[in-house]
Design an enzyme around this catalytic site. Sequence first.
Site, PDB file in Angstrom:
ATOM      1  CG  ASN A 101      28.386  35.209  28.123  1.00 50.92           C
ATOM      2  OD1 ASN A 101      29.543  35.177  28.536  1.00 50.92           O
ATOM      3  ND2 ASN A 101      27.344  35.053  28.915  1.00 50.92           N
ATOM      4  N   GLY A 102      30.947  33.448  26.554  1.00 51.58           N
ATOM      5  CA  GLY A 102      31.417  32.089  26.830  1.00 51.58           C
ATOM      6  C   GLY A 102      32.812  31.881  26.281  1.00 51.58           C
ATOM      7  CD  GLU A 487      31.450  38.419  51.647  1.00 51.00           C
ATOM      8  OE1 GLU A 487      32.150  37.530  51.149  1.00 51.00           O
ATOM      9  OE2 GLU A 487      30.741  39.182  50.959  1.00 51.00           O
ATOM     10  CE  LYS A 491      31.958  41.756  48.836  1.00 48.40           C
ATOM     11  NZ  LYS A 491      31.258  40.526  48.806  1.00 48.40           N
ATOM     12  CD  GLU A 494      34.276  41.643  45.601  1.00 49.65           C
ATOM     13  OE1 GLU A 494      34.181  41.058  44.523  1.00 49.65           O
ATOM     14  OE2 GLU A 494      33.554  41.349  46.576  1.00 49.65           O
ATOM     15  CG  HIS A 510      49.700  29.596  64.650  1.00 53.94           C
ATOM     16  ND1 HIS A 510      50.521  28.834  65.449  1.00 53.94           N
ATOM     17  CD2 HIS A 510      48.501  29.624  65.268  1.00 53.94           C
ATOM     18  CE1 HIS A 510      49.831  28.403  66.500  1.00 53.94           C
ATOM     19  NE2 HIS A 510      48.605  28.889  66.414  1.00 53.94           N
TER      20      HIS A 510
END
Length: 614
Positions: A101-102, A487, A491, A494, A510
Amino acid sequence: MCGIVGYLGTRRAYPVLIKGLKRLEYRGYDSAGVALITDRGDLQVYKTKGKVADLEAYASDKDVTGCVGIAHTRWATHGEPNSTNAHPHYSESNNLALIHNGIIENYITLKKQLEEHGVKFRSTTDTEVLVQLIEYMQKSQNVDLLTAVRLSLQRVIGAYAIAILDKSNPGQIIAARKSSPLVVGIGEDEFFLGSDASPIIEYTDKVIYLNDGDIAVIRRNEELEIVDFNNIPLEHEIKTVDLKLGQIEKGGFPHFMLKEIFEQPECLKDCMRGRINVDQTHVKLSAIIDYKDRLLAARRFIIVACGTSWHAGLIGKQLIESICGIPVEVEYASEFRYSNPVITNEDVVIAISQSGETADTLAAIQLAKQKGAFIYGICNAVGSSIARATDTGSYIHVGPEIGVASTKAFTGQVTVLTMLALALAKEKKVISSNQYSMMVNELNAIPDKMEEVLKANDHIRDISRIFTYAHNFLYLGRGFNYPVALEGALKLKEISYIHAEGYPAAEMKHGPIALIDDEMPVVVIATQNVLYDKLMSNIQEIKARRGRVIAIVTEGDTSVKALADEYIELPRTLECLEPLLATIPLQMLAYHIAICKGKDVDQPRNLAKSVTVE
Ligand code: F6R
């Protein structure tokens, strides 16, 4: 971002590994694989594109015997998600198998060097370079596996948690970490490995959280050994994990996300337990008691975070500035770390992270530390890298969050930020006792009010059916509810893949107003606070252009309801606490729209729960 599981002991490894992968699937789910040393002594790797269920189907007619193995669920960084690039990766001779992992940042250089020595590669991943390097070291230096791992890791630049099996030494797993989490579970005559404790807790509550630079040597019938890259033995502390199996299961809900939305009232009670005493009107955060002088001396606070945690930070800024009068800046950790920020030892950096493993947030902390700032962490995952890198902090205590879209962590973060603001204001003596007790009482009442909001679930499901057609959504809010609009939009995008943007409502004229037509749903948080009339005007502007308004209103409202196409009511609360309520219908709206569109809400495409790479 990927999930790692390992097992060495007396049980069959395969079922332990598969179950563990399922618990870690939130970390990545584009391919999965397992390596076992079978009863016949073979080192077998089975891997496939897709989810853990696809791996199970693939391995159903294979030899899955053996009591030692490692397994992986992947979130692709280098190389497309396919079976060849899935982990584990064999070394050239097939004697070693490795999961990772990484990111190995210098993999191109290392690969070139290995190719010059005749090593042949099968995949396009950075991970395969590592296993080939280890085997090359083993052979060219004529050393054992541990030495080869140490020598190889000394040449690697990047972030990793790895586990490796060696066919010629079937009673051993070697694991190592740098900047990616890895936990060793200690049972009776058995050891477990996990990216976090969730695959382990079913078997043992005794764990060791590896530190950066640790290499763990797990050997059958021997004590665990941990050494550094120079083979110096390291002390390690065995910790007891306080995590119950029920917390990481769906508990009758169809999805983790819905379970986590509904858990919020209880989570907030847990978050406040022992910290809020309503009778004595008192907020007590141990970090503030222990580091009072350092925190009160702060010239300013800088909040660093990513994604949803960054949105919580925006609310934290308004809370701390309005209640304590301390200036607060909120930065994306990813921008902060490369912006050469001006920081002094009079600054306090607040790092917010659910997972406690986000690479950018961790790097931002390290930078701020070097420049002398004091670091306060707000994390959910106990013992995580960020929790350990900070000078002090407060856990949000909302329990494991498994749905990839963050829900209860957000409200937990906002709750801790509210308590932090209150405790600081009290210590600074800048809040009247009336305002203080009113806020403490109202914060304490939020879980019950959340229960009221959750009753709107069926109504919100009906609304979501009407709007599933939409390709775009706009979310508008002002003041404390502007971050809620951001937020809500995050939600929706995603988990439903509908494009959505959050805006401060007054900014609409604007630019974004040009988008509004009779197909455009606009979610407006129009609760009855000081900006109510302004929001009414915004709604009128939207209606004048035939936009469709879903309004979040205060119960008893009549004016906004008369204008809106749909509305969802919230119990009345203090303006600064409205985000804790207003965010819930937006979570439910996103959830139901995604369900109507047939999307996988718990594991949306391209995402992973814990972003341990840059
Ligand atoms: C969104 C989401 C992400 C995370 C972000 C930071 O639902 O989950 O935006 O908030 O990746 O993660 P943490 O809080 O773990 O640092």
